[in-house]
Design a protein around this motif. Structure first.
Motif, PDB file in Angstrom:
ATOM      1  N   PRO A 196      40.975  38.013  31.498  1.00 45.45           N
ATOM      2  CA  PRO A 196      39.872  38.886  31.926  1.00 45.45           C
ATOM      3  C   PRO A 196      38.770  39.027  30.894  1.00 45.45           C
ATOM      4  O   PRO A 196      37.667  39.465  31.223  1.00 45.45           O
ATOM      5  N   GLU A 197      39.056  38.651  29.641  1.00 41.61           N
ATOM      6  CA  GLU A 197      38.037  38.784  28.600  1.00 41.61           C
ATOM      7  C   GLU A 197      37.126  37.563  28.520  1.00 41.61           C
ATOM      8  O   GLU A 197      36.127  37.570  27.789  1.00 41.61           O
ATOM      9  N   LYS A 198      37.419  36.500  29.262  1.00 40.71           N
ATOM     10  CA  LYS A 198      36.621  35.279  29.218  1.00 40.71           C
ATOM     11  C   LYS A 198      35.678  35.225  30.406  1.00 40.71           C
ATOM     12  O   LYS A 198      36.028  35.595  31.525  1.00 40.71           O
ATOM     13  N   SER A 199      34.480  34.747  30.158  1.00 37.01           N
ATOM     14  CA  SER A 199      33.445  34.775  31.192  1.00 37.01           C
ATOM     15  C   SER A 199      33.328  33.474  31.977  1.00 37.01           C
ATOM     16  O   SER A 199      32.791  33.485  33.085  1.00 37.01           O
ATOM     17  N   LYS A 200      33.831  32.345  31.424  1.00 38.52           N
ATOM     18  CA  LYS A 200      33.626  31.069  32.103  1.00 38.52           C
ATOM     19  C   LYS A 200      34.854  30.162  31.980  1.00 38.52           C
ATOM     20  O   LYS A 200      35.561  30.185  30.976  1.00 38.52           O
ATOM     21  N   MET A 201      35.064  29.361  33.026  1.00 36.25           N
ATOM     22  CA  MET A 201      36.059  28.307  33.016  1.00 36.25           C
ATOM     23  C   MET A 201      35.345  26.993  33.325  1.00 36.25           C
ATOM     24  O   MET A 201      34.440  26.954  34.170  1.00 36.25           O
ATOM     25  N   PHE A 202      35.776  25.914  32.647  1.00 40.90           N
ATOM     26  CA  PHE A 202      35.068  24.639  32.757  1.00 40.90           C
ATOM     27  C   PHE A 202      35.959  23.544  33.330  1.00 40.90           C
ATOM     28  O   PHE A 202      37.180  23.568  33.202  1.00 40.90           O
ATOM     29  N   LYS A 246      31.422  21.027  35.740  1.00 36.54           N
ATOM     30  CA  LYS A 246      31.539  22.171  36.640  1.00 36.54           C
ATOM     31  C   LYS A 246      31.937  23.393  35.820  1.00 36.54           C
ATOM     32  O   LYS A 246      32.911  23.347  35.064  1.00 36.54           O
ATOM     33  N   ALA A 247      31.175  24.467  35.982  1.00 29.99           N
ATOM     34  CA  ALA A 247      31.447  25.706  35.249  1.00 29.99           C
ATOM     35  C   ALA A 247      31.624  26.842  36.243  1.00 29.99           C
ATOM     36  O   ALA A 247      30.802  27.022  37.145  1.00 29.99           O
ATOM     37  N   TYR A 248      32.690  27.584  36.082  1.00 31.53           N
ATOM     38  CA  TYR A 248      32.979  28.742  36.925  1.00 31.53           C
ATOM     39  C   TYR A 248      32.610  30.015  36.156  1.00 31.53           C
ATOM     40  O   TYR A 248      33.081  30.218  35.034  1.00 31.53           O
ATOM     41  N   ASP A 249      31.805  30.852  36.755  1.00 35.23           N
ATOM     42  CA  ASP A 249      31.382  32.104  36.125  1.00 35.23           C
ATOM     43  C   ASP A 249      32.169  33.264  36.721  1.00 35.23           C
ATOM     44  O   ASP A 249      32.111  33.505  37.931  1.00 35.23           O
TER      45      ASP A 249
END
Length: 869
Positions: free
Chosen positions: A238-244, A276-279
């Protein structure tokens, strides 16, 4: 003697050589028979081999058929080794270090067909300083190997097959792996397939094939894949803003170097990457300690990249289908990490096609290109979805710009744009109601932001706010030296413009009741020209009356031309208007007011106060209205149609029109009017007031000459149900007043003035009532009539200035025409009117009685004749 010395020396060398040969022979026997047991007893490993040859003098070792295993596979404090090696060749092996320091080291290492599993030691405890047993090689060569590296917890970390490698100064330690890079080296040659790297529990990196030819490395099918779903990522991190997630079909580069915490390479060519980046939509508040390592890419070229950014609802925020990038001297290091954009570069060029962006608004660009100095976007399409601020629905053929300066200085954004060209904006911008904006901060911007020149060409724009669209057709505009400056009172930013020019056709602005149009608009900061201006009602008078809650004027205005000269600032922080001359040519204005709706209870300020309430400094040296027509129509619930006043050939000159806010400018407003009243007689008016006078005193005087009374009939017939004959030879008035009332002198010279009282429905003359009314009117004023004093005329503050002015005229007319005792005369007329109405009623009643008697007598007579028969 000499011969004996030489002989002894040769014998000594021979003996020494013999000893070395015997020692070397004995060592080889010992290594073959005892070394495995010694390694087993004194190190953490078990080793076996088919053959082993050691040169004690050089430290060279050659072994075949090697098998290696840990004595205690559960010991995580040392590097684990497990597997086989077909051939091992070591140059200058550090035997002393291996025996006494438990450090395996060599200048050169050759591994032929190794099949090894390496388990990294547990990370170093920085507090105790205890270090695991390292393995050190200066140079290493691996032929056709299969190597897998695992973390101390048996999680796979690195893997490769068909591995061929040559590196110089290779270093592999757990400390470097955990904090920086898994391996570092100077020179390299590498070839292999099925590479695997898992840096953490979220991602895994896979490469199908790597080859090196003449110093150039080629990588095929590079993939960084998430090991968990996006939903799992949001829940577990939950502390991370993006997944790549990304993949690269192929990339080539030369001169790669891994050195401690630095990755450097040159001539990188990346083909068909997909990023691809997930926000997650989460704003990270706490600073996270970064695994810092430097990146130095001398030249990077990216061909046909796809970039996709996904919002937290898994819908696209950005999708670029074809990006091409060239970057020279790209760097990411400690210095750059302190900047707002953590990247340093010497030069770059980006070109893309089919770019889609959606953040409460759909935006699409057919293509764009960008360098540090220029930019171009073609065929922009904006489509509305939903927004709290504005909806965009337009197309733009081209946007071009040149950049003089772009970057950050001490973490503040610097931007200086040389010029911007916008060609062919066609569409609509709709502004929606939004919550009040909070005052923003502009600490991250180094002001001013400058745009030296803006050109807008061949555009057709409609801007709508509060259901009131404003349209401009064939718009062409130029703006010189636009500066955005800091202004904390206005959400951090205000605009300042040196000069501009706007040219447009078919200007249209629609409100609830009106459609405003201009055939042509030509405006600069020093001059304005408007042709064929009109403000026409969108509703009929009957509809307008039904739509308004209280009485209100309905305007119908047409103007042939409006021009203005001077200088004004309508866009900057300190707005102002300072015009030398404004000319309104050939205006035709009709003002209609109905008394059917309720009166407006609001207090109506006088014009001096209205001007004073203008918030910006405003001064117009001279305002001229030329050759115009002004009509005023008014109806009441009792009137049969509206009364009408007409002022034709209307000319007005206003001096010093101002808001009393411009320093050094006069505040006294002088107005002169000359026109034809009711199309027949000249009217001159002088009117003055001072906008700086908070008491709102004013003076108005005028002269009306040679007006036939019949000219007033178009107003008084429907409004008062009377008509007039005779003439008004001259009317003079000289009034002064304030918001409380008006007074002064009034003089009327008239001849043969008579009125006819009309029936409100049939408009036929009521002869008797007309005769009575004319008994109280002075039909002739004489050659030199005396002026009457108008006083005690109080203003209704809910009425306009002209209502008060008309009351002053009305008071003067009453005193002039019916004498000083106006109220007494009025009562006599009303009494006479009542008597006439009473007599008329008596006559009607008498006629009715006669009719009844006649009818009754006729009936009785018929009955008698019938009886006789």
């Amino acid at each position: 003697m000499k011969k004996n010395w030489v002989k002894k020396l040769l014998i000594g060398f021979g003996i020494l050589l013999g000893i070395i040969l015997l020692a070397n022979f004995g060592l080889n026997i010992w290594l073959k028979t005892q070394l495995p047991d010694y390694i087993k007893k004194n190190t953490d490993y078990k080793v076996s081999y088919k053959s082993l040859n050691v040169d004690l003098g050089t430290g060279n070792i050659l072994a075949t058929g090697i098998t290696v295993n840990n004595k205690n596979p559960q010991n995580t404090n040392v590097i684990g080794l497990q597997g086989t090696i077909d051939t091992l060749k070591i140059s200058r092996f550090g035997i002393y270090d291996a025996i006494f320091n438990k450090v395996i080291s060599s200048s050169d290492l050759l591994l032929a067909k190794p099949n090894l599993n390496i388990i990294l030691a547990k990370p170093v405890d920085q507090k105790t300083g205890k270090k695991p047993n390292p393995v050190k090689f200066e140079n290493i060569r691996i032929n056709d190997g299969t190597i897998n590296i695992f973390r101390y917890n048996k999680q796979k970390y690195v893997g490769v097959e068909a591995f061929n490698l040559y590196v110089e100064n290779l270093q592999l330690t757990e400390e470097s792996v955990e904090e920086k890079l898994p391996v570092v080296f100077d020179q390299y040659s590498i070839k292999g397939k099925n590479f695997f790297f898992q840096p953490d529990d979220v991602y895994a990196l896979k490469i199908d094939k790597i080859t090196t030819t003449n110093g150039q490395m080629s990588v095929e099918n590079f993939q960084l894949q998430p090991l968990i779903s996006f939903e799992e990522f949001k829940q577990n991190y939950p502390e991370k803003s993006k997944m790549f997630q990304f993949s690269i079909a192929k990339m080539n580069f030369t001169d790669i170097a891994l050195e401690k915490n630095k990755i450097s390479l040159a001539n990188a060519h990346i083909i068909n990457p997909f990023i691809k980046a997930y926000d997650t939509g989460i704003s990270v508040k706490k600073a996270v300690k970064k695994k810092s390592f430097d990146i130095d890419f001398k030249d990077v070229k990216v061909d046909h990249a796809k970039v996709q950014m996904v919002k937290s609802n898994e819908k696209d925020l950005l999708f670029a289908q074809d990006l091409n990038i060239n970057i020279n001297q790209l760097q990411m290091n400690k210095e750059s990490s302190e900047e707002v954009i953590p990247v340093l570069y010497k030069d770059f060029k980006i070109y893309g096609k089919n770019i889609y962006y959606n953040d409460k608004q759909d935006l699409f660009a057919e293509s764009f290109s960008l360098t540090p100095k220029t930019g171009e976007i073609k065929n922009i399409i904006a489509k509305p979805v939903q927004s709290s601020n504005a909806l965009l629905d337009f197309k733009t053929n081209l946007v071009q710009f040149n950049i003089a300066k772009f970057g950050f200085d001490e973490k503040k954004f610097n931007l200086d744009i040389s010029n911007v060209l916008v060609d062919g904006i066609n569409g609509k911008i709709t502004s929606l109601k939004s919550a009040p904006k909070k005052k923003g901060s502009a600490q991250g911007i180094n002001y001013p932001i400058t745009v030296r020149k803006i050109n807008v060409k061949n555009s057709n724009i409609t801007y709508e706010a509060n259901n009131q669209p404003l349209s401009l057709r064939n718009l062409n505009a130029q703006v010189e030296n636009l500066e955005l400056i800091e202004n904390s009172a206005k959400n951090g930013m205000a605009a300042k413009i040196k000069s501009y020019k706007i040219v447009a056709e078919d200007f249209q602005y629609k409100t609830r009741f009106y459609q405003m149009k201009m055939a042509n608009l030509n405006a600069t900061q020093n001059a304005v020209q408007i042709t064929q201006f009109s403000m026409l009602p969108l509703v009929s008078r009957a509809q307008f009356i039904r739509m308004i809650p209280v009485e209100q004027d309905l305007y119908n205005i047409k103007v042939n031309q409006i021009t203005a000269q001077g200088n004004w600032d309508l866009f900057g922080e300190n707005k102002s208007v300072n015009a030398s001359n404004v000319i309104i040519q050939s205006a035709n204005a009709n003002i209609f007011r109905s008394k059917i709706p309720a009166d407006d209870p609001k207090i109506k300020p006088l014009y001096s106060k209205l001007l004073r309430s203008i918030k910006i400094p405003m001064y117009i040296n001279q305002l001229q209205l030329k050759n115009s027509i002004l009509e005023y129509e008014e109806d009441t619930p009792k009137s049969n149609g509206p009364g009408k006043l007409t002022f034709s050939n209307f000319n007005m000159n206003v001096k010093n029109l101002n808001s009393a806010k411009m320093k050094g400018k006069p505040t006294n407003v002088d107005i002169k009017i000359d026109c034809n009243f009711m199309k027949t007689t000249p009217l001159d008016v002088n009117w003055s007031f001072n906008t700086a006078d908070v008491n709102d005193n004013f003076a108005i005087s005028g002269k009306l000459s040679n007006i036939p009374a019949v000219a007033l009939n178009s107003f008084i017939v429907p409004y008062l149900s009377v008509s007039a004959t005779g003439s008004i030879q001259q009317m003079l008035f000289n009034f002064k007043g304030n918001p409380k009332g008006i007074g002064g002198t009034f003089n009327l010279k008239h001849k043969d003035l008579k009125i006819s009282v009309l029936d409100k429905k049939s408009r036929e003359k009521k002869n008797l009532l007309s005769a009575v009314a004319n008994l109280f009117i002075k039909s002739d004023s004489g050659k030199f009539p005396e002026s009457v004093v108008v006083e005690g005329v109080e203003r209704d503050p809910t009425k306009s200035f002209f209502n008060m002015f008309w009351k002053g005229i009305e008071s003067g007319l009453k005193q002039t025409l019916v004498g000083i005792n106006v109220d007494k005369t009025k009562k006599k007329v009303e009494k006479a009117e009542k008597k006439i109405e009473s007599v008329k009623k008596s006559i009607k009643d008498a006629k009715k009685d006669i009719s009844t008697l006649t009818s009754s007598s006729s009936t009785q007579h018929k009955r008698k004749n019938k009886d006789k028969k």
